[in-house]
Design an enzyme around this catalytic site. Structure first.
Site, PDB file in Angstrom:
ATOM      1  N   GLN A   1       2.514  -6.077  -3.194  1.00  0.00           N
ATOM      2  CA  GLN A   1       2.863  -6.139  -1.764  1.00  0.00           C
ATOM      3  C   GLN A   1       4.125  -5.307  -1.503  1.00  0.00           C
ATOM      4  O   GLN A   1       4.408  -4.386  -2.257  1.00  0.00           O
ATOM      5  CB  GLN A   1       3.039  -7.579  -1.295  1.00  0.00           C
ATOM      6  CG  GLN A   1       1.751  -8.376  -1.182  1.00  0.00           C
ATOM      7  CD  GLN A   1       1.236  -8.914  -2.492  1.00  0.00           C
ATOM      8  OE1 GLN A   1       1.942  -9.553  -3.237  1.00  0.00           O
ATOM      9  NE2 GLN A   1      -0.022  -8.678  -2.801  1.00  0.00           N
TER      10      GLN A   1
ATOM     11  N   LYS B   1       2.396   1.924  -5.237  1.00  0.00           N
ATOM     12  CA  LYS B   1       3.076   1.360  -6.408  1.00  0.00           C
ATOM     13  C   LYS B   1       2.253   1.556  -7.680  1.00  0.00           C
ATOM     14  O   LYS B   1       2.790   1.775  -8.745  1.00  0.00           O
ATOM     15  CB  LYS B   1       3.309  -0.145  -6.203  1.00  0.00           C
ATOM     16  CG  LYS B   1       4.208  -0.455  -5.033  1.00  0.00           C
ATOM     17  CD  LYS B   1       4.293  -1.945  -4.760  1.00  0.00           C
ATOM     18  CE  LYS B   1       3.015  -2.570  -4.257  1.00  0.00           C
ATOM     19  NZ  LYS B   1       2.584  -2.189  -2.911  1.00  0.00           N
TER      20      LYS B   1
ATOM     21  N   GLY C   1      -4.030  -4.458  -4.218  1.00  0.00           N
ATOM     22  CA  GLY C   1      -5.047  -3.495  -4.632  1.00  0.00           C
ATOM     23  C   GLY C   1      -4.325  -2.216  -5.014  1.00  0.00           C
ATOM     24  O   GLY C   1      -3.896  -1.469  -4.147  1.00  0.00           O
ATOM     25  N   HIS C   2      -4.136  -2.011  -6.305  1.00  0.00           N
ATOM     26  CA  HIS C   2      -3.358  -0.853  -6.750  1.00  0.00           C
ATOM     27  C   HIS C   2      -4.298   0.257  -7.204  1.00  0.00           C
ATOM     28  O   HIS C   2      -5.007   0.116  -8.191  1.00  0.00           O
ATOM     29  CB  HIS C   2      -2.370  -1.278  -7.845  1.00  0.00           C
ATOM     30  CG  HIS C   2      -1.308  -2.206  -7.314  1.00  0.00           C
ATOM     31  ND1 HIS C   2      -0.272  -2.692  -8.054  1.00  0.00           N
ATOM     32  CD2 HIS C   2      -1.127  -2.718  -6.055  1.00  0.00           C
ATOM     33  CE1 HIS C   2       0.501  -3.471  -7.284  1.00  0.00           C
ATOM     34  NE2 HIS C   2      -0.014  -3.497  -6.080  1.00  0.00           N
TER      35      HIS C   2
ATOM     36  N   ASP D   1       0.809  -1.219   0.000  1.00  0.00           N
ATOM     37  CA  ASP D   1       0.000   0.000   0.000  1.00  0.00           C
ATOM     38  C   ASP D   1       0.843   1.270   0.000  1.00  0.00           C
ATOM     39  O   ASP D   1       0.449   2.295   0.563  1.00  0.00           O
ATOM     40  CB  ASP D   1      -0.968   0.020   1.199  1.00  0.00           C
ATOM     41  CG  ASP D   1      -1.849  -1.213   1.225  1.00  0.00           C
ATOM     42  OD1 ASP D   1      -2.182  -1.709   0.132  1.00  0.00           O
ATOM     43  OD2 ASP D   1      -2.181  -1.692   2.319  1.00  0.00           O
TER      44      ASP D   1
HETATM   45  P1  IMO Z   1      -0.503  -4.230  -2.423  1.00  0.00           P
HETATM   46  O1  IMO Z   1       0.065  -4.786  -3.704  1.00  0.00           O
HETATM   47  C1  IMO Z   1      -1.121  -4.522   1.867  1.00  0.00           C
HETATM   48  C2  IMO Z   1      -1.172  -8.531   3.663  1.00  0.00           C
HETATM   49  C3  IMO Z   1      -2.492  -8.992   4.217  1.00  0.00           C
HETATM   50  C4  IMO Z   1      -2.021  -9.888   5.356  1.00  0.00           C
HETATM   51  C5  IMO Z   1      -0.780 -10.532   4.758  1.00  0.00           C
HETATM   52  C6  IMO Z   1      -1.023 -11.912   4.177  1.00  0.00           C
HETATM   53  O2  IMO Z   1      -1.807  -3.564  -2.548  1.00  0.00           O
HETATM   54  O3  IMO Z   1       0.511  -3.398  -1.727  1.00  0.00           O
HETATM   55  P2  IMO Z   1      -2.313 -12.757   1.986  1.00  0.00           P
HETATM   56  O4  IMO Z   1      -3.740 -12.559   1.558  1.00  0.00           O
HETATM   57  O5  IMO Z   1      -1.321 -12.239   1.012  1.00  0.00           O
HETATM   58  O6  IMO Z   1      -2.041 -14.171   2.389  1.00  0.00           O
HETATM   59  O7  IMO Z   1      -2.176 -11.888   3.343  1.00  0.00           O
HETATM   60  O8  IMO Z   1      -0.335  -9.667   3.738  1.00  0.00           O
HETATM   61  N1  IMO Z   1      -1.213  -8.085   2.249  1.00  0.00           N
HETATM   62  C7  IMO Z   1      -1.173  -6.811   1.849  1.00  0.00           C
HETATM   63  N2  IMO Z   1      -1.177  -5.666   2.571  1.00  0.00           N
HETATM   64  N3  IMO Z   1      -1.043  -4.455   0.520  1.00  0.00           N
HETATM   65  C8  IMO Z   1      -1.008  -5.592  -0.219  1.00  0.00           C
HETATM   66  O9  IMO Z   1      -0.796  -5.567  -1.549  1.00  0.00           O
HETATM   67  C9  IMO Z   1      -1.116  -6.835   0.446  1.00  0.00           C
HETATM   68  N4  IMO Z   1      -1.158  -8.121   0.036  1.00  0.00           N
HETATM   69  C10 IMO Z   1      -1.196  -8.873   1.140  1.00  0.00           C
HETATM   70  O10 IMO Z   1      -3.264  -7.917   4.681  1.00  0.00           O
HETATM   71  O11 IMO Z   1      -1.630  -9.118   6.451  1.00  0.00           O
HETATM   72 MG    MG Z   2      -3.034  -3.230  -0.786  1.00  0.00          MG
END
Ligand code: IMO
Ligand code: MG
Length: 429
Positions: free
Chosen positions: A226, A16, A40-41, A13
């Site tokens: 992530q 990106k 979630g971009h 978050d």
């Molecule tokens: P973007 O690309 C923020 C977090 C989840 C959880 C942990 C594991 O938008 O930056 P998962 O469903 O991957 O097994 O969850 O990782 N998480 C993210 N937090 N942004 C994301 O993606 C995330 N993708 C996974 O909230 O704590």
């Molecule tokens: Mg996210």
């Protein structure tokens, strides 16, 4: 700059999507390299506001070849929904390709993610419940179905039936779950997805496409999902995701050799956020009264799940760790505008002599020592150059350079594409 990688430097978050959309104006290929629809971009541009989960954030440039790479796990239902939404809002996807090696998320992955999370409060990670852990477990255990399997319908059906049987036993016997839809029903559903996907996207050996692009000296952008601290190996394990979010992971998820990477941009949010279960260590978390103000102002709610994000100060220790691990060549600092009006800004000092690889280690790292900086009051979201920012805001950015020893090249002061300041002369920190 033929190959640029965009990597989240914190817990996801960081913005990106915005940085990728901005840079995609000058790209020929944009490839999403890892993760799944847990990402979630958020992007705001001339087409409106979008939250992309699977489609690369370069899709808004019609000239760009957009690729979902081999490191991504794809839920076909979500991908179809995303494509349909893009079409309905005037965005073309004719240049969208998907790697035949990308894994498919199946209904049993989502069920298992949920059941595992519910099974113990103590071990709850707070996943996005998108089936990410189970799909990547199956990938490494070699029980996966891949997008390329769609190309041979009869083989797909056979493998599907074998895997269904395995998962049905696991769900019934171990998890006592009895409501799994029938094999025929899920198969019918997936064959339907197959038909639709084949009509919308090309399933390709995407590594060949990127190698050709490399030979032609085209500009390629790797979009990470992530963030480094969610990396399955180097993140705050076990509170991580199940893919590799580092530069090495992006190479693996694209087929681009590490020696071909020219620029590695670490995206750093001007403060820190994290989302998931309360079990997750977060050493620089702010008191809730301040966190609440920032959360509301910056709309810090998950783009995928809508959960409120926890908010903290910038963490010099983790930033340094992240910079070392990825060899960032520059940084993009985002959401600086949201810090206006906070009287004293704190940044946790780095102390890299310790590499905290265990759960106990992450907790042990509390509390941090902080450097305190005066904040600024002025709304900076309309500034047109870095020099126009209040001196103390400039200093905040320079402080990040000192902490990481990486130059800050971009500063984002709002969600719109044009709210991006470039530090053209790019001084060495
Ligand atoms: P973007 O690309 C923020 C977090 C989840 C959880 C942990 C594991 O938008 O930056 P998962 O469903 O991957 O097994 O969850 O990782 N998480 C993210 N937090 N942004 C994301 O993606 C995330 N993708 C996974 O909230 O704590
Ligand atoms: Mg996210």
């Amino acid at each position: 700059m033929p190959v640029t990688a965009v990597i989240g430097a914190q817990w996801g978050d960081e913005g990106k999507g915005k940085i990728t959309d901005y840079l995609a104006q000058n790209m020929d290929v944009v490839l999403r390299a890892n993760g799944a629809d847990n990402a979630g971009h958020t992007i705001i541009n001339e087409y409106g506001e979008f939250k992309l989960h699977l489609v690369p954030s370069g899709i808004f440039n019609p000239e760009v070849i957009s690729i979902i790479g081999s490191g991504v796990a794809v839920n076909p239902k979500i991908l179809i929904k995303e494509i349909v939404e893009l079409h309905s809002r005037g965005v073309e996807t004719k240049n969208l390709k998907i790697s035949s090696r990308a894994h498919l998320i199946m209904p049993w992955h989502i069920l298992l993610d949920e059941l595992q999370e519910k099974s113990s409060k103590e071990n709850e990670i707070g996943t996005t419940r998108r089936g990410v852990g189970p799909v990547f477990s199956d990938k490494t255990a070699r029980f996966g179905l891949r997008v390329g399997d769609f190309l041979q319908k009869e083989n797909f059906k056979k493998r599907f039936q074998t895997l269904y049987k395995m998962k049905e036993i696991l769900l019934r016997k171990v998890y006592k779950f009895k409501d799994l839809a029938s094999c025929e029903e899920i198969l019918r559903q997936y064959l339907e997805y197959r038909e639709i996907l084949l009509s919308y996207v090309d399933i390709v050996e995407s590594e060949i496409l990127v190698w050709e692009a490399l030979e032609e000296n085209k500009n390629i952008l790797l979009e990470g999902a992530q963030g480094v601290l969610l990396d399955v190996d180097f993140g705050t394990y076990p509170y991580v995701t199940s893919s590799n979010c580092t530069l090495a992971g992006l190479c693996q998820g694209s087929g681009i050799p590490p020696t071909k990477i020219n620029e590695v941009i670490g995206v750093v949010k001007a403060y820190t956020t994290r989302v998931g279960s309360k079990n997750q260590p977060f050493p620089t978390e702010m008191p809730e009264n301040l966190a609440k103000t920032l959360r509301e102002r910056a709309r810090e709610y998950g783009a995928t799940t809508g959960r409120p994000r926890r908010i903290g100060w910038l963490d010099g220790y983790f930033l340094q760790f992240s910079a070392k691990l990825n060899g960032f060549t520059s940084l993009a600092v985002t959401r600086l505008d949201n810090l206006a009006g906070i009287e004293i800004l704190k940044i946790a000092n780095p102390f890299l002599e310790k590499s905290p690889e265990t759960k106990a280690g992450w907790l042990e790292n509390k509390p941090r020592q902080y450097t305190r900086l005066f904040g600024w009051d002025k709304d900076i979201s309309n500034c047109e150059s870095f020099e126009e920012l209040p001196f103390i805001a400039q200093f905040y950015v320079k402080f990040i350079e000192i902490l990481t020893n990486v130059p800050v090249k971009y500063v984002s002061i709002g969600p719109e594409r044009n709210q991006t300041l470039i530090r053209a002369q790019n001084l060495k920190p």
